[in-house]
Design a protein around this motif. Sequence first.
Motif, PDB file in Angstrom:
ATOM      1  N   ALA A  74      48.573  19.281  -2.949  1.00  0.00           N
ATOM      2  CA  ALA A  74      48.506  19.536  -1.514  1.00  0.00           C
ATOM      3  C   ALA A  74      47.062  19.431  -1.035  1.00  0.00           C
ATOM      4  O   ALA A  74      46.782  18.890   0.041  1.00  0.00           O
ATOM      5  CB  ALA A  74      49.073  20.909  -1.189  1.00  0.00           C
ATOM      6  N   ALA A  75      46.150  19.932  -1.861  1.00  0.00           N
ATOM      7  CA  ALA A  75      44.724  19.825  -1.524  1.00  0.00           C
ATOM      8  C   ALA A  75      44.235  18.389  -1.654  1.00  0.00           C
ATOM      9  O   ALA A  75      43.544  17.876  -0.769  1.00  0.00           O
ATOM     10  CB  ALA A  75      43.916  20.753  -2.429  1.00  0.00           C
ATOM     11  N   LEU A  76      44.607  17.733  -2.739  1.00  0.00           N
ATOM     12  CA  LEU A  76      44.156  16.367  -2.993  1.00  0.00           C
ATOM     13  C   LEU A  76      44.656  15.393  -1.933  1.00  0.00           C
ATOM     14  O   LEU A  76      43.977  14.421  -1.592  1.00  0.00           O
ATOM     15  CB  LEU A  76      44.616  15.915  -4.385  1.00  0.00           C
ATOM     16  N   GLU A  77      45.850  15.660  -1.408  1.00  0.00           N
ATOM     17  CA  GLU A  77      46.448  14.785  -0.401  1.00  0.00           C
ATOM     18  C   GLU A  77      46.113  15.221   1.019  1.00  0.00           C
ATOM     19  O   GLU A  77      46.701  14.725   1.981  1.00  0.00           O
ATOM     20  CB  GLU A  77      47.962  14.733  -0.613  1.00  0.00           C
ATOM     21  N   ALA A  78      45.176  16.181   1.125  1.00  0.00           N
ATOM     22  CA  ALA A  78      44.710  16.683   2.427  1.00  0.00           C
ATOM     23  C   ALA A  78      45.845  17.294   3.249  1.00  0.00           C
ATOM     24  O   ALA A  78      45.899  17.146   4.476  1.00  0.00           O
ATOM     25  CB  ALA A  78      44.015  15.575   3.216  1.00  0.00           C
ATOM     26  N   LEU A  93      39.850  21.793  -9.042  1.00  0.00           N
ATOM     27  CA  LEU A  93      39.669  20.860  -7.931  1.00  0.00           C
ATOM     28  C   LEU A  93      38.240  20.331  -7.896  1.00  0.00           C
ATOM     29  O   LEU A  93      38.011  19.176  -7.569  1.00  0.00           O
ATOM     30  CB  LEU A  93      40.009  21.545  -6.603  1.00  0.00           C
ATOM     31  N   LYS A  94      37.297  21.183  -8.238  1.00  0.00           N
ATOM     32  CA  LYS A  94      35.896  20.758  -8.298  1.00  0.00           C
ATOM     33  C   LYS A  94      35.736  19.611  -9.286  1.00  0.00           C
ATOM     34  O   LYS A  94      34.985  18.656  -9.057  1.00  0.00           O
ATOM     35  CB  LYS A  94      35.031  21.940  -8.719  1.00  0.00           C
ATOM     36  N   ASP A  95      36.486  19.669 -10.394  1.00  0.00           N
ATOM     37  CA  ASP A  95      36.414  18.614 -11.410  1.00  0.00           C
ATOM     38  C   ASP A  95      36.952  17.283 -10.895  1.00  0.00           C
ATOM     39  O   ASP A  95      36.626  16.229 -11.430  1.00  0.00           O
ATOM     40  CB  ASP A  95      37.198  19.033 -12.657  1.00  0.00           C
ATOM     41  N   THR A  96      37.810  17.332  -9.864  1.00  0.00           N
ATOM     42  CA  THR A  96      38.354  16.092  -9.301  1.00  0.00           C
ATOM     43  C   THR A  96      37.453  15.541  -8.197  1.00  0.00           C
ATOM     44  O   THR A  96      37.742  14.483  -7.644  1.00  0.00           O
ATOM     45  CB  THR A  96      39.755  16.332  -8.705  1.00  0.00           C
ATOM     46  N   GLY A  97      36.394  16.274  -7.864  1.00  0.00           N
ATOM     47  CA  GLY A  97      35.494  15.834  -6.808  1.00  0.00           C
ATOM     48  C   GLY A  97      35.837  16.395  -5.447  1.00  0.00           C
ATOM     49  O   GLY A  97      35.157  16.123  -4.457  1.00  0.00           O
ATOM     50  N   LEU A  98      36.913  17.203  -5.380  1.00  0.00           N
ATOM     51  CA  LEU A  98      37.314  17.815  -4.114  1.00  0.00           C
ATOM     52  C   LEU A  98      36.751  19.231  -4.064  1.00  0.00           C
ATOM     53  O   LEU A  98      36.957  20.022  -4.981  1.00  0.00           O
ATOM     54  CB  LEU A  98      38.837  17.851  -4.008  1.00  0.00           C
ATOM     55  N   SER A 223      38.684  24.456   2.170  1.00  0.00           N
ATOM     56  CA  SER A 223      38.096  23.116   2.122  1.00  0.00           C
ATOM     57  C   SER A 223      36.722  23.144   2.782  1.00  0.00           C
ATOM     58  O   SER A 223      36.559  23.664   3.892  1.00  0.00           O
ATOM     59  CB  SER A 223      39.007  22.133   2.861  1.00  0.00           C
ATOM     60  N   GLU A 224      35.739  22.597   2.086  1.00  0.00           N
ATOM     61  CA  GLU A 224      34.385  22.577   2.643  1.00  0.00           C
ATOM     62  C   GLU A 224      34.361  21.809   3.968  1.00  0.00           C
ATOM     63  O   GLU A 224      33.654  22.190   4.911  1.00  0.00           O
ATOM     64  CB  GLU A 224      33.417  21.948   1.643  1.00  0.00           C
ATOM     65  N   GLU A 225      35.169  20.760   4.056  1.00  0.00           N
ATOM     66  CA  GLU A 225      35.233  19.971   5.291  1.00  0.00           C
ATOM     67  C   GLU A 225      35.764  20.810   6.447  1.00  0.00           C
ATOM     68  O   GLU A 225      35.235  20.777   7.565  1.00  0.00           O
ATOM     69  CB  GLU A 225      36.112  18.740   5.078  1.00  0.00           C
ATOM     70  N   TYR A 226      36.829  21.590   6.160  1.00  0.00           N
ATOM     71  CA  TYR A 226      37.419  22.425   7.214  1.00  0.00           C
ATOM     72  C   TYR A 226      36.442  23.515   7.634  1.00  0.00           C
ATOM     73  O   TYR A 226      36.264  23.797   8.823  1.00  0.00           O
ATOM     74  CB  TYR A 226      38.720  23.047   6.720  1.00  0.00           C
ATOM     75  N   TYR A 227      35.798  24.117   6.659  1.00  0.00           N
ATOM     76  CA  TYR A 227      34.814  25.171   6.925  1.00  0.00           C
ATOM     77  C   TYR A 227      33.696  24.664   7.839  1.00  0.00           C
ATOM     78  O   TYR A 227      33.278  25.347   8.772  1.00  0.00           O
ATOM     79  CB  TYR A 227      34.231  25.662   5.602  1.00  0.00           C
ATOM     80  N   SER A 228      33.224  23.453   7.580  1.00  0.00           N
ATOM     81  CA  SER A 228      32.140  22.879   8.376  1.00  0.00           C
ATOM     82  C   SER A 228      32.600  22.495   9.781  1.00  0.00           C
ATOM     83  O   SER A 228      31.855  22.626  10.752  1.00  0.00           O
ATOM     84  CB  SER A 228      31.567  21.639   7.683  1.00  0.00           C
ATOM     85  N   LYS A 229      33.844  22.051   9.869  1.00  0.00           N
ATOM     86  CA  LYS A 229      34.355  21.547  11.146  1.00  0.00           C
ATOM     87  C   LYS A 229      34.803  22.660  12.082  1.00  0.00           C
ATOM     88  O   LYS A 229      34.643  22.571  13.304  1.00  0.00           O
ATOM     89  CB  LYS A 229      35.522  20.587  10.878  1.00  0.00           C
ATOM     90  N   TYR A 230      35.360  23.746  11.489  1.00  0.00           N
ATOM     91  CA  TYR A 230      35.934  24.819  12.309  1.00  0.00           C
ATOM     92  C   TYR A 230      35.412  26.197  11.872  1.00  0.00           C
ATOM     93  O   TYR A 230      36.176  27.031  11.382  1.00  0.00           O
ATOM     94  CB  TYR A 230      37.459  24.802  12.226  1.00  0.00           C
ATOM     95  N   PRO A 231      34.136  26.460  12.032  1.00  0.00           N
ATOM     96  CA  PRO A 231      33.592  27.749  11.590  1.00  0.00           C
ATOM     97  C   PRO A 231      34.223  28.946  12.293  1.00  0.00           C
ATOM     98  O   PRO A 231      34.373  30.022  11.697  1.00  0.00           O
ATOM     99  CB  PRO A 231      32.096  27.628  11.902  1.00  0.00           C
ATOM    100  N   ALA A 232      34.600  28.778  13.551  1.00  0.00           N
ATOM    101  CA  ALA A 232      35.209  29.888  14.285  1.00  0.00           C
ATOM    102  C   ALA A 232      36.587  30.230  13.721  1.00  0.00           C
ATOM    103  O   ALA A 232      36.969  31.401  13.640  1.00  0.00           O
ATOM    104  CB  ALA A 232      35.315  29.547  15.768  1.00  0.00           C
TER     105      ALA A 232
END
Length: 281
Positions: A74-78, A93-98, A223-232
């Motif tokens: 679910a994480a890998l497929e976003a 997940l860190k080992d997969t680059g995600l 997800s680091e991407e989600y954290y960066s995009k939606y801090p609120a």
Amino acid sequence: MKKIFILAALALTLLGGCNGRSNNKAVELRIATPYGLGYSPVYVISELKLMEKYYPNVTLSVKRYGSSISLRNAALEANADILFSSVITPITLKDTGLNFKIAAGIGTAPYELMVGENSGIQSLDNFTSQNRIVLHGFASLPHLSIYVALNNYFDNYSIDMDNISSIIQTMADPVGYNSLLTGDVTALFTTIPYTEYAREKGFRSILSSRDVLGDISLVASVSEEYYSKYPAVYAAFYAALAEAVELINTRDAGALKAISNTENIPIGELLVLLEHEGLIF
């Protein structure tokens, strides 16, 4: 309740400090979680609409996954923004680059290897190619527990990890529990409430994750991407999680009902299960 108010104030400060209209922007938040009482805070967040309390314009979806592999996929497929899992999942997940970073510890909940009283199984050494062990996924907390047990006590076991792996099957915990009851499998490595259901049916534990790994944390990772995009939204989630944990620990009636409805456990039985020694929020 003091902790809730402090965290809520922190969340509101973070919300207020974010880009002007970020509070009002419609945002989706997708949470993925396994089965088990250890993940009760997410049921409370969902049922009591705690995310909406701290970020009114969020659309929250919670999906339960039957295996550690499907959770990672679910994480890998976003398809998930936040994962509830053991601490092992964000590491793999860190080992997969995600990059899913741990937002908070949720607590602990032991996994136990349950067998029938008349199975003749006393330890890992008694399993043969005719037996089947069910757990919810490879590279999971129960799978790691078996590996560490064999590695630490290898001199005491004639069986090795390759042989054990050949008799392991993966199933969602509810399905695995039913397979144990019907005798289709020999053993089930599972967590609360299924361990306690099995005990009531005459099954017993021959190995606990606590025996070999101690109290491994269950965590929420984002997800680091989600954290960066939606801090609120992240700040709102953090406050909602803190409140959910506090409500569970104070045995709030609304929180108990939320867990009862999700896990289909009567309130009286749930109160007993929540007092399990290894279940900590």
